[in-house]
Design a protein around this motif. Structure first.
Motif, PDB file in Angstrom:
ATOM      1  N   GLN A  37       0.836  -1.306  -0.158  1.00  0.00           N
ATOM      2  CA  GLN A  37      -0.111   0.103   0.088  1.00  0.00           C
ATOM      3  C   GLN A  37       0.837   1.116   0.027  1.00  0.00           C
ATOM      4  O   GLN A  37       1.797   1.533   0.643  1.00  0.00           O
ATOM      5  CB  GLN A  37      -0.876  -0.146   1.223  1.00  0.00           C
ATOM      6  N   VAL A  38       0.465   2.000  -1.052  1.00  0.00           N
ATOM      7  CA  VAL A  38       1.270   3.242  -1.065  1.00  0.00           C
ATOM      8  C   VAL A  38       0.670   4.527  -0.274  1.00  0.00           C
ATOM      9  O   VAL A  38      -0.725   4.628  -0.729  1.00  0.00           O
ATOM     10  CB  VAL A  38       1.740   3.653  -2.642  1.00  0.00           C
ATOM     11  N   SER A  39       1.194   5.091   0.328  1.00  0.00           N
ATOM     12  CA  SER A  39       0.576   6.442   1.023  1.00  0.00           C
ATOM     13  C   SER A  39       0.147   7.601   0.006  1.00  0.00           C
ATOM     14  O   SER A  39       1.086   7.907  -0.774  1.00  0.00           O
ATOM     15  CB  SER A  39       1.632   7.221   2.038  1.00  0.00           C
ATOM     16  N   THR A  40      -1.070   7.960   0.118  1.00  0.00           N
ATOM     17  CA  THR A  40      -1.564   8.827  -1.011  1.00  0.00           C
ATOM     18  C   THR A  40      -2.134   9.815  -0.350  1.00  0.00           C
ATOM     19  O   THR A  40      -2.428   9.764   0.832  1.00  0.00           O
ATOM     20  CB  THR A  40      -2.500   8.177  -2.155  1.00  0.00           C
ATOM     21  N   PRO A  41      -2.129  11.060  -0.822  1.00  0.00           N
ATOM     22  CA  PRO A  41      -2.708  12.290  -0.108  1.00  0.00           C
ATOM     23  C   PRO A  41      -4.248  12.140   0.031  1.00  0.00           C
ATOM     24  O   PRO A  41      -4.839  11.362  -0.317  1.00  0.00           O
ATOM     25  CB  PRO A  41      -2.485  13.298  -1.238  1.00  0.00           C
ATOM     26  N   GLN A  42      -4.356  12.464   1.286  1.00  0.00           N
ATOM     27  CA  GLN A  42      -5.876  12.459   1.637  1.00  0.00           C
ATOM     28  C   GLN A  42      -6.941  13.379   0.847  1.00  0.00           C
ATOM     29  O   GLN A  42      -6.315  14.212   0.187  1.00  0.00           O
ATOM     30  CB  GLN A  42      -5.968  13.073   3.177  1.00  0.00           C
ATOM     31  N   GLU A  43      -8.085  12.763   0.650  1.00  0.00           N
ATOM     32  CA  GLU A  43      -8.698  13.503  -0.160  1.00  0.00           C
ATOM     33  C   GLU A  43      -9.118  14.840   0.457  1.00  0.00           C
ATOM     34  O   GLU A  43      -9.232  14.975   1.532  1.00  0.00           O
ATOM     35  CB  GLU A  43     -10.407  12.719  -0.321  1.00  0.00           C
ATOM     36  N   GLY A  44      -9.393  15.920  -0.277  1.00  0.00           N
ATOM     37  CA  GLY A  44      -9.497  17.120   0.103  1.00  0.00           C
ATOM     38  C   GLY A  44      -8.144  17.864   0.419  1.00  0.00           C
ATOM     39  O   GLY A  44      -8.367  19.101   0.565  1.00  0.00           O
ATOM     40  N   GLN A  45      -7.189  17.346   0.180  1.00  0.00           N
ATOM     41  CA  GLN A  45      -5.856  18.178   0.483  1.00  0.00           C
ATOM     42  C   GLN A  45      -5.420  18.897  -0.875  1.00  0.00           C
ATOM     43  O   GLN A  45      -5.824  18.455  -1.966  1.00  0.00           O
ATOM     44  CB  GLN A  45      -4.609  17.099   0.724  1.00  0.00           C
ATOM     45  N   VAL A  46      -5.075  20.213  -0.644  1.00  0.00           N
ATOM     46  CA  VAL A  46      -4.379  21.007  -1.692  1.00  0.00           C
ATOM     47  C   VAL A  46      -3.116  21.315  -1.798  1.00  0.00           C
ATOM     48  O   VAL A  46      -2.220  21.023  -0.601  1.00  0.00           O
ATOM     49  CB  VAL A  46      -5.273  22.509  -1.515  1.00  0.00           C
ATOM     50  N   LEU A  56      -6.478  27.587  -3.011  1.00  0.00           N
ATOM     51  CA  LEU A  56      -6.078  27.597  -1.429  1.00  0.00           C
ATOM     52  C   LEU A  56      -6.983  28.405  -0.720  1.00  0.00           C
ATOM     53  O   LEU A  56      -7.214  27.688   0.581  1.00  0.00           O
ATOM     54  CB  LEU A  56      -4.772  28.319  -1.520  1.00  0.00           C
ATOM     55  N   ALA A  57      -7.597  29.274  -0.920  1.00  0.00           N
ATOM     56  CA  ALA A  57      -8.570  30.069  -0.069  1.00  0.00           C
ATOM     57  C   ALA A  57      -9.906  29.178   0.379  1.00  0.00           C
ATOM     58  O   ALA A  57     -10.257  29.203   1.388  1.00  0.00           O
ATOM     59  CB  ALA A  57      -9.062  31.315  -0.869  1.00  0.00           C
ATOM     60  N   SER A  58     -10.280  28.399  -0.514  1.00  0.00           N
ATOM     61  CA  SER A  58     -11.389  27.539  -0.239  1.00  0.00           C
ATOM     62  C   SER A  58     -11.046  26.460   0.425  1.00  0.00           C
ATOM     63  O   SER A  58     -11.969  25.858   1.171  1.00  0.00           O
ATOM     64  CB  SER A  58     -12.118  27.142  -1.759  1.00  0.00           C
ATOM     65  N   ALA A  59      -9.694  25.786   0.304  1.00  0.00           N
ATOM     66  CA  ALA A  59      -9.408  24.553   0.998  1.00  0.00           C
ATOM     67  C   ALA A  59      -9.035  25.000   2.245  1.00  0.00           C
ATOM     68  O   ALA A  59      -9.094  24.110   3.312  1.00  0.00           O
ATOM     69  CB  ALA A  59      -8.349  23.799   0.328  1.00  0.00           C
ATOM     70  N   MET A  60      -8.487  26.083   2.941  1.00  0.00           N
ATOM     71  CA  MET A  60      -7.867  26.221   4.110  1.00  0.00           C
ATOM     72  C   MET A  60      -8.603  27.258   4.810  1.00  0.00           C
ATOM     73  O   MET A  60      -9.342  28.302   4.453  1.00  0.00           O
ATOM     74  CB  MET A  60      -6.416  27.141   3.869  1.00  0.00           C
ATOM     75  N   ASN A  61      -8.769  26.753   6.367  1.00  0.00           N
ATOM     76  CA  ASN A  61      -9.452  27.521   7.210  1.00  0.00           C
ATOM     77  C   ASN A  61      -8.831  28.778   7.573  1.00  0.00           C
ATOM     78  O   ASN A  61      -7.582  28.610   8.050  1.00  0.00           O
ATOM     79  CB  ASN A  61      -9.756  26.431   8.459  1.00  0.00           C
ATOM     80  N   GLY A  62      -9.222  29.951   7.669  1.00  0.00           N
ATOM     81  CA  GLY A  62      -8.900  30.854   8.235  1.00  0.00           C
ATOM     82  C   GLY A  62      -7.830  31.792   7.051  1.00  0.00           C
ATOM     83  O   GLY A  62      -7.203  32.804   7.401  1.00  0.00           O
ATOM     84  N   ALA A  83       8.831  22.411   1.978  1.00  0.00           N
ATOM     85  CA  ALA A  83       8.212  21.900   3.371  1.00  0.00           C
ATOM     86  C   ALA A  83       7.086  22.812   3.437  1.00  0.00           C
ATOM     87  O   ALA A  83       7.039  23.926   3.450  1.00  0.00           O
ATOM     88  CB  ALA A  83       9.203  21.995   4.626  1.00  0.00           C
ATOM     89  N   ILE A  84       6.027  22.187   4.284  1.00  0.00           N
ATOM     90  CA  ILE A  84       4.788  23.022   4.687  1.00  0.00           C
ATOM     91  C   ILE A  84       5.099  23.986   5.573  1.00  0.00           C
ATOM     92  O   ILE A  84       4.596  25.181   5.622  1.00  0.00           O
ATOM     93  CB  ILE A  84       3.809  21.989   5.358  1.00  0.00           C
ATOM     94  N   GLU A  85       6.099  23.936   6.626  1.00  0.00           N
ATOM     95  CA  GLU A  85       6.381  24.727   7.566  1.00  0.00           C
ATOM     96  C   GLU A  85       7.076  26.155   6.949  1.00  0.00           C
ATOM     97  O   GLU A  85       6.973  27.199   7.292  1.00  0.00           O
ATOM     98  CB  GLU A  85       7.479  24.269   8.546  1.00  0.00           C
ATOM     99  N   GLN A  86       7.470  25.970   5.522  1.00  0.00           N
ATOM    100  CA  GLN A  86       7.957  27.132   5.084  1.00  0.00           C
ATOM    101  C   GLN A  86       6.899  28.285   4.610  1.00  0.00           C
ATOM    102  O   GLN A  86       7.248  29.150   4.359  1.00  0.00           O
ATOM    103  CB  GLN A  86       8.685  26.706   3.566  1.00  0.00           C
ATOM    104  N   GLY A 102      -2.693  21.836   8.625  1.00  0.00           N
ATOM    105  CA  GLY A 102      -1.765  20.991   8.058  1.00  0.00           C
ATOM    106  C   GLY A 102      -2.431  19.690   7.806  1.00  0.00           C
ATOM    107  O   GLY A 102      -1.771  19.159   6.638  1.00  0.00           O
ATOM    108  N   SER A 103      -3.486  19.141   8.160  1.00  0.00           N
ATOM    109  CA  SER A 103      -4.077  18.168   7.415  1.00  0.00           C
ATOM    110  C   SER A 103      -4.686  18.271   5.843  1.00  0.00           C
ATOM    111  O   SER A 103      -5.068  17.247   5.057  1.00  0.00           O
ATOM    112  CB  SER A 103      -5.129  17.330   8.275  1.00  0.00           C
ATOM    113  N   ARG A 104      -4.822  19.497   5.464  1.00  0.00           N
ATOM    114  CA  ARG A 104      -5.533  20.014   4.436  1.00  0.00           C
ATOM    115  C   ARG A 104      -4.294  20.188   3.444  1.00  0.00           C
ATOM    116  O   ARG A 104      -4.909  20.469   2.145  1.00  0.00           O
ATOM    117  CB  ARG A 104      -6.400  21.172   4.437  1.00  0.00           C
ATOM    118  N   LEU A 105      -3.138  20.207   3.742  1.00  0.00           N
ATOM    119  CA  LEU A 105      -1.927  20.611   2.670  1.00  0.00           C
ATOM    120  C   LEU A 105      -1.180  19.617   2.413  1.00  0.00           C
ATOM    121  O   LEU A 105      -0.773  18.592   3.230  1.00  0.00           O
ATOM    122  CB  LEU A 105      -1.168  21.820   3.642  1.00  0.00           C
TER     123      LEU A 105
END
Length: 107
Positions: A37-46, A56-62, A83-86, A102-105
């Motif tokens: 099983q290969v890890s794939t991004p969760q549905e709804g991630q951008v 980005l605006a529609s997917a991210m909270n705030g 990296a996401i932290e960037q 974090g879970s959306r990105l």
């Protein structure tokens, strides 16, 4: 009392048999290859490297359109994020927003 104990024993055997047969069926058989099983991004991630400001605006909270456009502008000026932290380097984006989303990105 004997009847209820016997009944519980039968249920235990039935459940144990179901677990055992499931395990046997799932075990690798000789000559067969087992799928990995290969890890794939969760549905709804951008993707912060590919999404438009509107996505980005529609997917991210705030994150509104203005902050989303700041993310896209930063990406266009400095290249793709590594990296996401960037995202903290983008004006108006802080640690709290990154943690909240974090879970959306994805990269």
């Amino acid at each position: 009392m004997f009847k209820s104990t016997f009944h519980a024993f039968c249920i235990t055997l039935a459940l144990g048999g179901a677990v055992y047969t499931t395990g046997v069926a799932a075990a690798e058989r000789p000559g067969e290859t087992q799928a990995v099983q290969v890890s794939t991004p969760q549905e709804g991630q951008v993707s912060i490297n590919q999404a438009t400001a509107e996505q980005l605006a529609s997917a991210m909270n705030g994150i509104g359109l203005k902050k989303a456009q700041a993310i896209v502008s930063y990406r266009e000026e400095y290249g793709p994020f590594t990296a996401i932290e960037q995202l903290k380097e983008v004006p108006g984006i802080g640690s709290a927003l990154i943690e909240r989303n974090g879970s959306r990105l994805k990269l």
